[in-house]
Write an enzyme that holds these catalytic residues in place. Structure first.
Site, mmCIF file in Angstrom:
data_model
loop_
_atom_site.group_PDB
_atom_site.id
_atom_site.type_symbol
_atom_site.label_atom_id
_atom_site.label_comp_id
_atom_site.label_asym_id
_atom_site.label_seq_id
_atom_site.Cartn_x
_atom_site.Cartn_y
_atom_site.Cartn_z
ATOM 1 N N ASN A 161 -7.637 0.482 6.931
ATOM 2 C CA ASN A 161 -6.928 0.558 7.976
ATOM 3 C C ASN A 161 -7.117 2.028 8.894
ATOM 4 O OD1 ASN A 161 -5.226 -0.440 10.508
ATOM 5 N ND2 ASN A 161 -3.442 0.610 9.496
ATOM 6 N N HIS A 203 6.989 3.559 -0.128
ATOM 7 C CA HIS A 203 7.286 4.599 -0.861
ATOM 8 C C HIS A 203 7.649 4.465 -2.322
ATOM 9 C CE1 HIS A 203 9.888 8.190 -1.938
ATOM 10 N NE2 HIS A 203 9.584 8.714 -0.612
ATOM 11 N N GLY A 255 0.097 1.722 7.683
ATOM 12 C CA GLY A 255 0.197 0.884 8.870
ATOM 13 C C GLY A 255 0.609 -0.584 8.767
ATOM 14 N N GLY A 257 0.890 -1.250 0.129
ATOM 15 C CA GLY A 257 0.014 0.047 -0.089
ATOM 16 C C GLY A 257 0.885 0.927 -0.046
ATOM 17 N N SER A 258 0.396 2.310 0.210
ATOM 18 C CA SER A 258 1.134 3.482 0.230
ATOM 19 C C SER A 258 1.658 3.840 1.441
ATOM 20 C CB SER A 258 -0.053 4.735 0.020
ATOM 21 O OG SER A 258 0.730 6.043 -0.231
ATOM 22 N N LYS A 298 38.938 11.311 -34.133
ATOM 23 C CA LYS A 298 38.704 9.758 -34.366
ATOM 24 C C LYS A 298 38.726 9.503 -36.086
ATOM 25 C CE LYS A 298 34.524 9.698 -32.896
ATOM 26 N NZ LYS A 298 34.758 11.037 -32.485
ATOM 27 N N SER A 299 38.060 10.338 -36.742
ATOM 28 C CA SER A 299 37.560 10.397 -38.114
ATOM 29 C C SER A 299 38.947 10.468 -38.914
ATOM 30 C CB SER A 299 36.603 11.226 -38.727
ATOM 31 O OG SER A 299 35.326 10.926 -38.056
ATOM 32 N N LEU A 357 35.608 11.340 -27.889
ATOM 33 C CA LEU A 357 34.604 12.583 -27.863
ATOM 34 C C LEU A 357 34.561 13.094 -29.240
ATOM 35 C CD1 LEU A 357 35.791 14.491 -24.719
ATOM 36 C CD2 LEU A 357 33.612 13.320 -24.986
ATOM 37 N N SER A 377 30.193 6.619 -29.993
ATOM 38 C CA SER A 377 29.920 5.229 -29.205
ATOM 39 C C SER A 377 30.149 5.484 -27.729
ATOM 40 C CB SER A 377 30.696 4.025 -29.491
ATOM 41 O OG SER A 377 32.027 4.328 -29.793
#
Length: 636
Positions: free
Chosen positions: A165, A114, A36, A31-32, A474-475, A469, A542
């Site tokens: 409850n 919760h 109880g 329950g929430s 890279k290229s 990055l 990637s």
């Protein structure tokens, strides 16, 4: 109602025998927040005389020290064991407690209310027969009440106790009780919950917990304990009587014995009965049912045994022994419900480990159809699942899996998903059915294989995977490496991130989900090119380790070289060859890697190029030298 009996003093063996033969009921409270739940379980433990004198004394001390009942006994403290739970007055972890009465034994799971800990509630509910859903009479049906009820329905719990409850705080109002009962039943019908018993109560005061209360003369049903003692639960899997035993261990103590150990989760079997092994489909007969206490003439659901067969069959951990005439389905593509349990979102296309029974495979969400809005039950189109969200997905695995739909069998239809890098459980799921294409699409054998393609080219095929990055170089470096390989007479192809986005991946954006799919497609293309005998150079940012690992695992060992182009982001931004950083700083680009989208640095790259230390030409020389030393450039 307490299990304490005079037999304990008079005839302990008779008492233990009586206790052993009592039926066991597993139930959860959910329950929430602050409805109880812990107080209710504490009350049940107290009333069933399951507390030792020192525990009761400690409860009295704790109630005065940290309790919430002005010095009176605070039963929640019997269950809330974590210091954080006591400080906040909430349940965080799942707490399991055992108690018994003259009629029955019980294992109860106190699950968190919760929202943040909904994943723990799934854990507690996975083995439960009954769900006790508490509602604070002052608050009525809340979002978390709906969420837990929906999950209870998904998991397949068929019996629900709606515990309204804290009625003592609303004057034991029958009107409030009826209003909440009616509202809840309307929602419960929508999610498929049918067997609902509603009980008005006060866990703190003890109303209708073990005995009917004079404060609710308008209520004519059972007390909570009376209902739990008498309820008859049915196991859907057991109702069918069809034999299932997942193999947990291949028992081979010596050359003369081969058995298959596991727990029978459904049906029964005896020596001489025919069985089918899934997913292979091979058939045999049971020769013996072996236990540590000797052979059995029959084994039934819930017993753990070792079976020997009359034939030598290749059987592994995770396979299923099943009744020949009613075997489970076998597939590698499914529709499933997934409950996401991780702070990191679920991204379609990302590979995870999928554990179903004793079998673990690699799987990914190939299509996220929709998520379910818990409040309205509306189907919402999304590209990813966040923490505690529930989605309907198409799931693909790298191996065939034997399974039953979850609604027929929890043991052979339920699974968990595990992050391959952290080994954390990130999701739980229920299989619905096999997709038709998993039955209709088969691998076509091809005569000209990878070895033949490579031989005619006279080279070893492999992948050079450049990552780093934007602006790292890279290229540039990949292009120079390809030129060098070409000059050496190698058959190559360069897959560049920008070029591919003009065609194959032109439909993808730059969200995390799109980046995952971007790399998945390129990895599959690179694998096909390796099968064609090519040396493939892949130049993509990637950003995620998981996808780079997925790409590596698509090819054989020694056919993948990860090359990390290591450039600090401030240097990459200074270079900014495409002007992307300037656009990002002006707010024109979102989800920019290294700034507002993460880049996960490689942990074990084969080659690391520090562009602060090497020129592109020096980087090429370093890469070629490495490949030469490893023998990758040898002629076939």
């Amino acid at each position: 109602m307490a299990h304490v009996s005079n037999l304990i003093a008079e005839d302990i063996e008779l008492y233990l025998k009586t206790h052993e033969n009592k039926s066991l009921l597993r139930f959860i409270t959910c329950g929430s927040v602050d409805d109880g739940k812990s107080t209710l379980i504490g009350r049940l433990l107290y009333e069933s005389k399951m507390l030792f004198e020192d525990q009761l004394a400690q409860l009295e001390v704790d109630s005065k020290k940290v309790g919430t009942q002005a010095g009176d006994l605070d039963f929640a403290l019997l269950v809330d064991g974590l210091s954080a739970e006591r400080e906040q007055g909430i349940t965080i972890d799942v707490a399991y407690r055992f108690f018994s009465t003259d009629k029955r034994k019980f294992i109860v799971a106190d699950t968190p209310g919760h929202e943040q800990y909904t994943r723990n509630m799934i854990t507690g509910a996975s083995t439960a027969d009954v769900a006790v859903i508490l509602i604070d009479a002052r608050k009525g049906v809340l979002t978390q009440t709906r969420r837990h009820s929906y999950l209870v329905s998904l998991i397949g719990i068929r019996h629900v106790v709606l515990a309204i409850n804290k009625l003592d705080m609303v004057g034991y109002s029958e009107e409030i009780y009826n209003r909440i009962d009616n509202e809840y039943r309307i929602f419960a019908k929508e999610v498929g919950l049918q067997n609902i018993v509603t009980i008005p109560m006060s866990a703190l005061k003890g109303d209708n917990i073990t005995e009917l209360s004079t404060n609710t003369p308008w209520y004519h049903g059972e007390s909570l304990m009376g209902h739990l003692e008498n309820i008859q639960v049915e196991d859907v899997a057991e109702e069918s009587g069809v034999f299932r035993m997942p193999v947990q261990w291949v028992n081979r103590p010596n050359l003369d014995f081969r058995g298959y150990s596991g727990m029978v989760v459904r049906g029964s079997i005896k020596p001489g009965d025919s069985v089918r092994v899934l997913p292979s489909g091979r058939e045999s007969r049971v020769a013996r049912i072996v236990t540590s206490d000797g052979d059995l003439e029959q084994v039934i659901s819930g017993q753990s045994v070792t079976l020997t067969l009359t034939d030598e069959i290749d059987i592994s951990r995770g396979d299923i022994l099943a009744a020949t005439d009613s075997p489970p389905s076998v597939a590698d593509q499914f529709e499933a419900t997934v409950v996401w349990m991780s702070d990191e979102p679920m991204l379609p296309g990302r590979p995870y480990l999928m554990k179903i029974g004793a079998k673990t495979v690699t799987a990914n969400i190939s299509l996220l159809k929709y998520k379910v809005n818990i409040n309205t039950l509306e189907h919402v189109a999304v590209t990813k699942l966040e923490l505690n969200e529930i989605g309907i997905c198409n799931l693909s695995s790298d191996q065939l899996i034997a399974f039953d739909p979850y609604k027929e069998d929890r043991d052979t239809g339920g699974f968990i998903m595990i992050d391959r890098l952290t080994n954390n459980t990130v999701g739980a799921g229920m299989l619905h059915f096999a997709l038709r294409r998993s039955q209709n699409i088969h691998w076509q054998a091809i005569n000209i294989n990878k070895q033949a393609h490579a031989a005619i080219k006279g080279q070893n095929p492999f992948i050079l995977w450049f990552t780093g990055l934007s602006g790292s170089g890279k290229s540039t470096i990949a292009n120079l490496v390809e030129k060098k390989l070409y000059s050496l007479g190698k058959h190559t192809y360069l897959l560049d991130g920008d070029n591919v986005r003009h065609g194959l991946n032109k439909d993808l954006g730059f969200t995390d989900a799109d980046r995952v799919e971007n790399i998945r497609r390129i990895a599959e293309v690179a694998k096909l090119m390796v099968d064609a005998g090519q040396i493939v150079l892949v130049s993509f940012i990637s950003p995620f380790r998981s996808e780079r690992r997925m790409a590596r695992e698509l090819v054989e060992q020694g056919e993948f070289f990860e090359i990390f182009i290591d450039t600090p982001i401030h240097v990459a931004e200074e270079r900014d060859p495409k002007g992307l950083y300037k656009k990002m700083r002006r707010g024109e680009l979102k989800n920019f890697t290294g700034v507002d989208s993460p880049y996960e640095v490689p942990e074990n790259a084969e080659i690391c190029i520090d562009t602060m230390d090497k020129t592109p030409e020096q980087a090429v020389e370093h890469i070629i030298d490495y490949l030469t030393i490893k023998g990758a450039l040898n002629q076939l």
